[in-house]
Design a protein around this motif. Structure first.
Motif, PDB file in Angstrom:
ATOM      1  N   SER A 144       0.812  -1.211   0.000  1.00  0.00           N
ATOM      2  CA  SER A 144       0.000   0.000   0.000  1.00  0.00           C
ATOM      3  C   SER A 144       0.847   1.262   0.000  1.00  0.00           C
ATOM      4  CB  SER A 144      -0.923   0.009   1.225  1.00  0.00           C
ATOM      5  OG  SER A 144      -1.809  -1.095   1.199  1.00  0.00           O
ATOM      6  N   PHE A 145       2.161   1.122   0.187  1.00  0.00           N
ATOM      7  CA  PHE A 145       3.051   2.279   0.202  1.00  0.00           C
ATOM      8  C   PHE A 145       3.888   2.364  -1.069  1.00  0.00           C
ATOM      9  CE2 PHE A 145       2.064   1.333   4.597  1.00  0.00           C
ATOM     10  CZ  PHE A 145       1.792   2.590   5.119  1.00  0.00           C
ATOM     11  N   SER A 146       3.471   1.638  -2.094  1.00  0.00           N
ATOM     12  CA  SER A 146       4.168   1.695  -3.383  1.00  0.00           C
ATOM     13  C   SER A 146       3.234   2.231  -4.448  1.00  0.00           C
ATOM     14  CB  SER A 146       4.661   0.305  -3.798  1.00  0.00           C
ATOM     15  OG  SER A 146       5.116   0.324  -5.140  1.00  0.00           O
ATOM     16  N   PRO A 147       3.659   3.239  -5.215  1.00  0.00           N
ATOM     17  CA  PRO A 147       2.817   3.738  -6.306  1.00  0.00           C
ATOM     18  C   PRO A 147       2.765   2.788  -7.489  1.00  0.00           C
ATOM     19  CG  PRO A 147       4.935   4.845  -6.329  1.00  0.00           C
ATOM     20  CD  PRO A 147       4.922   3.991  -5.098  1.00  0.00           C
ATOM     21  N   ASN A 148       3.541   1.707  -7.433  1.00  0.00           N
ATOM     22  CA  ASN A 148       3.598   0.759  -8.545  1.00  0.00           C
ATOM     23  C   ASN A 148       2.732  -0.472  -8.312  1.00  0.00           C
ATOM     24  OD1 ASN A 148       5.530   2.388  -9.868  1.00  0.00           O
ATOM     25  ND2 ASN A 148       7.154   1.482  -8.649  1.00  0.00           N
ATOM     26  N   THR A 149       1.877  -0.432  -7.303  1.00  0.00           N
ATOM     27  CA  THR A 149       0.964  -1.535  -7.030  1.00  0.00           C
ATOM     28  C   THR A 149      -0.466  -1.024  -7.051  1.00  0.00           C
ATOM     29  OG1 THR A 149       0.978  -1.197  -4.630  1.00  0.00           O
ATOM     30  CG2 THR A 149       2.688  -2.633  -5.547  1.00  0.00           C
ATOM     31  N   CYS A 157      -4.119   9.294 -10.889  1.00  0.00           N
ATOM     32  CA  CYS A 157      -2.958   9.307 -11.799  1.00  0.00           C
ATOM     33  C   CYS A 157      -2.338   7.937 -11.969  1.00  0.00           C
ATOM     34  CB  CYS A 157      -1.904  10.287 -11.294  1.00  0.00           C
ATOM     35  SG  CYS A 157      -1.130   9.816  -9.725  1.00  0.00           S
ATOM     36  N   HIS A 158      -2.898   6.919 -11.300  1.00  0.00           N
ATOM     37  CA  HIS A 158      -2.427   5.538 -11.419  1.00  0.00           C
ATOM     38  C   HIS A 158      -0.962   5.383 -11.016  1.00  0.00           C
ATOM     39  CE1 HIS A 158      -6.254   4.797 -13.376  1.00  0.00           C
ATOM     40  NE2 HIS A 158      -5.975   5.739 -14.263  1.00  0.00           N
ATOM     41  N   GLY A 159      -0.540   6.158 -10.021  1.00  0.00           N
ATOM     42  CA  GLY A 159       0.802   5.997  -9.464  1.00  0.00           C
ATOM     43  C   GLY A 159       1.882   6.804 -10.146  1.00  0.00           C
ATOM     44  N   GLY A 285       1.165  14.753  -6.436  1.00  0.00           N
ATOM     45  CA  GLY A 285       2.307  14.365  -7.269  1.00  0.00           C
ATOM     46  C   GLY A 285       3.100  13.203  -6.725  1.00  0.00           C
ATOM     47  N   THR A 286       2.649  12.598  -5.617  1.00  0.00           N
ATOM     48  CA  THR A 286       3.399  11.485  -5.016  1.00  0.00           C
ATOM     49  C   THR A 286       3.073  10.145  -5.658  1.00  0.00           C
ATOM     50  OG1 THR A 286       1.702  11.048  -3.329  1.00  0.00           O
ATOM     51  CG2 THR A 286       3.401  12.701  -2.810  1.00  0.00           C
ATOM     52  N   GLY A 287       1.905  10.043  -6.290  1.00  0.00           N
ATOM     53  CA  GLY A 287       1.485   8.773  -6.884  1.00  0.00           C
ATOM     54  C   GLY A 287       0.861   7.816  -5.892  1.00  0.00           C
ATOM     55  N   LEU A 288       0.733   8.210  -4.610  1.00  0.00           N
ATOM     56  CA  LEU A 288       0.233   7.325  -3.556  1.00  0.00           C
ATOM     57  C   LEU A 288      -1.195   7.675  -3.158  1.00  0.00           C
ATOM     58  CD1 LEU A 288       3.432   7.320  -1.349  1.00  0.00           C
ATOM     59  CD2 LEU A 288       2.501   5.328  -2.540  1.00  0.00           C
ATOM     60  N   THR A 289      -1.838   6.735  -2.494  1.00  0.00           N
ATOM     61  CA  THR A 289      -3.179   6.971  -1.979  1.00  0.00           C
ATOM     62  C   THR A 289      -3.105   7.877  -0.757  1.00  0.00           C
ATOM     63  OG1 THR A 289      -3.089   5.044  -0.519  1.00  0.00           O
ATOM     64  CG2 THR A 289      -3.932   4.689  -2.754  1.00  0.00           C
TER      65      THR A 289
END
Length: 433
Positions: A144-149, A157-159, A285-289
């Motif tokens: 949950s702490f990765s913008p690539n999942t 922005c889908h990460g 701009g972080t890509g995270l939730t």
């Protein structure tokens, strides 16, 4: 009488120190017989198409992999990419093998210093297991702490951290025009545009006043609504036309639909002029939730720490890593940073960060995109990955050369084996986890 001295020296392989290939017929090989000395670095050289890769990868490595997979449970075997059985009469003296790719991995837009060094893995685990959570919030998994999942990527922005938005400025180029005169530039032309204008009129909007004179509520609905009402349209044209059902599309809907579904490259290129790109407003701009960004360590979110230079990151981790009265961790989200888990993960992170700082990379941040690094800096980061291969080969051979490195192993076909054959120029690939 003294025993006769052996004629085999340390520099000469004995009779059992060979991989013996007989009758290799893979691809363009024609019944090739070859003895490859073990415990040596062996280069297969030749012109393009002479069969170097067919011998090294298609025959020797493929057979080694096939034998290894025979020792793996059938269930696990299905999860491993398998090659075909090589065309060869026999291969003896073959140890376990790993193959190193002949090409250097190209960093992707999602690859960062953190993913390249695998420091991001530990950072995510630190926030997942030892972060300070908002009251009443359940503990998040490390993904949950990765913008690539899927679990961690911002839904807008889908990460990527960059959002592509249709704005009023991009969709309406001349607000002095009326809708009938083409104020909504992002709408299509010809019949489709006429249809949307007719539908808009039936919906009760004034299509003859200048765009700027419409209310903000009306302008926002026409440009951004997700609704798609269907109305009965009675066309008023020179030609006789029957009434028809017309569907409304907002400017944003039309542009995004065209970008996602149109098969016409011309149409996609045309609507791109109505899109503005910039930092995602939902994730900053972080890509995270937002859930991931609400968890902190040392008063910082994971995006904050990923954006710090490594020297500053070490300063944040050091107080946690040096805690001497840590308590036992619990499964509660409120377990916090003063736990044995937090101290252990922080110490590991600090040790590895300090190694990079010692290499002169302290100015880098974990969220620094790897495509912006020089090849030398990328190599330096990749060499500090937490998970090093059991055996590696480094060479400057050309693409017309395949290397084979063999070394005897104490436990054949075991995971701990350090034998590798064949191998090509070692390369570092960019992780995007």
């Amino acid at each position: 009488m003294p025993a006769p001295r052996s004629t085999v020296t340390d520099d000469q392989p004995g009779p059992d120190d060979f991989i013996r290939v007989r009758g290799a017929r893979e691809h363009n090989l024609q019944d090739v017989d070859v003895d490859i000395p073990r415990n040596r670095i062996v280069a297969f050289t030749g012109v393009s198409g002479s069969g170097k890769s067919s011998l090294a990868f298609g025959t020797v490595f493929a057979e080694a992999q096939r034998r290894f997979l025979e020792s793996v449970a059938p269930y696990a075997r299905r999860l491993i990419a398998q090659g075909s059985t090589p065309h060869v009469e026999s291969i003896t003296g073959l140890p376990p093998a790993v193959a190193l790719q002949q090409r250097r991995g190209a960093p992707s837009s999602r690859s960062t210093v953190g993913t390249l060094t695998t420091l991001s893995n530990s950072m995510r685990m630190l926030f997942s297991r030892a972060g300070t959570y908002p009251s009443g919030v359940d503990r998040l998994e490390s993904d949950s702490f990765s913008p690539n999942t899927v679990a961690g990527a911002c839904p807008r922005c889908h990460g990527l951290g960059i959002a592509h938005e249709v704005t009023e400025a991009s969709a309406v180029h001349d607000p002095s025009l009326s809708i009938r005169d083409g104020a909504i530039t992002a709408w299509p032309g010809a019949w489709q545009g006429k249809n949307l204008r007719d539908v808009t009129a039936v919906l009760g909007y004034d299509i003859d006043v200048p765009w700027r004179e419409l209310s903000r509520q009306d302008r926002d609905w026409l440009l951004f609504t997700e609704e798609q009402p269907v109305v009965q349209v009675h066309p008023k044209r020179d030609r006789v036309a029957k009434p028809y059902k017309g569907r409304f599309w907002s400017a944003r809907q039309f542009v995004m639909h065209t970008l996602a579904d149109s098969q016409s490259e011309t149409q996609r290129t045309k609507v791109l002029q109505f899109v503005e790109s910039g930092p995602c407003g939902l994730c900053g701009g972080t890509g995270l939730t937002r859930a991931a960004l609400a968890v902190t360590v040392g008063g910082h979110s994971i995006a904050d720490l990923n954006g710090l230079p490594l020297t500053a990151l070490a300063d944040v981790l050091r107080p946690i890593a040096t805690i001497t009265d840590a308590s036992a961790a619990t499964s509660r989200a409120s377990s916090g940073e003063h736990t044995e888990v937090a101290v252990a993960i922080s110490r590991d992170l600090l040790t590895r960060v300090e190694v990079l700082v010692g290499l002169g990379l302290g100015y880098l941040a974990l969220d620094r995109a790897t495509p912006t690094l020089s090849p030398a800096r990328r190599s330096a980061c990749a060499s500090r990955r937490n998970c090093a291969p059991a055996c590696s080969v480094s060479s400057t051979c050309s693409t017309n050369r395949a290397l084979a490195c063999t070394r005897p192993t104490p436990s054949p076909w075991s995971r701990s084996s350090t034998t590798c054959v064949p191998a090509a120029t070692a390369s570092s690939s960019s992780s995007t986890t």
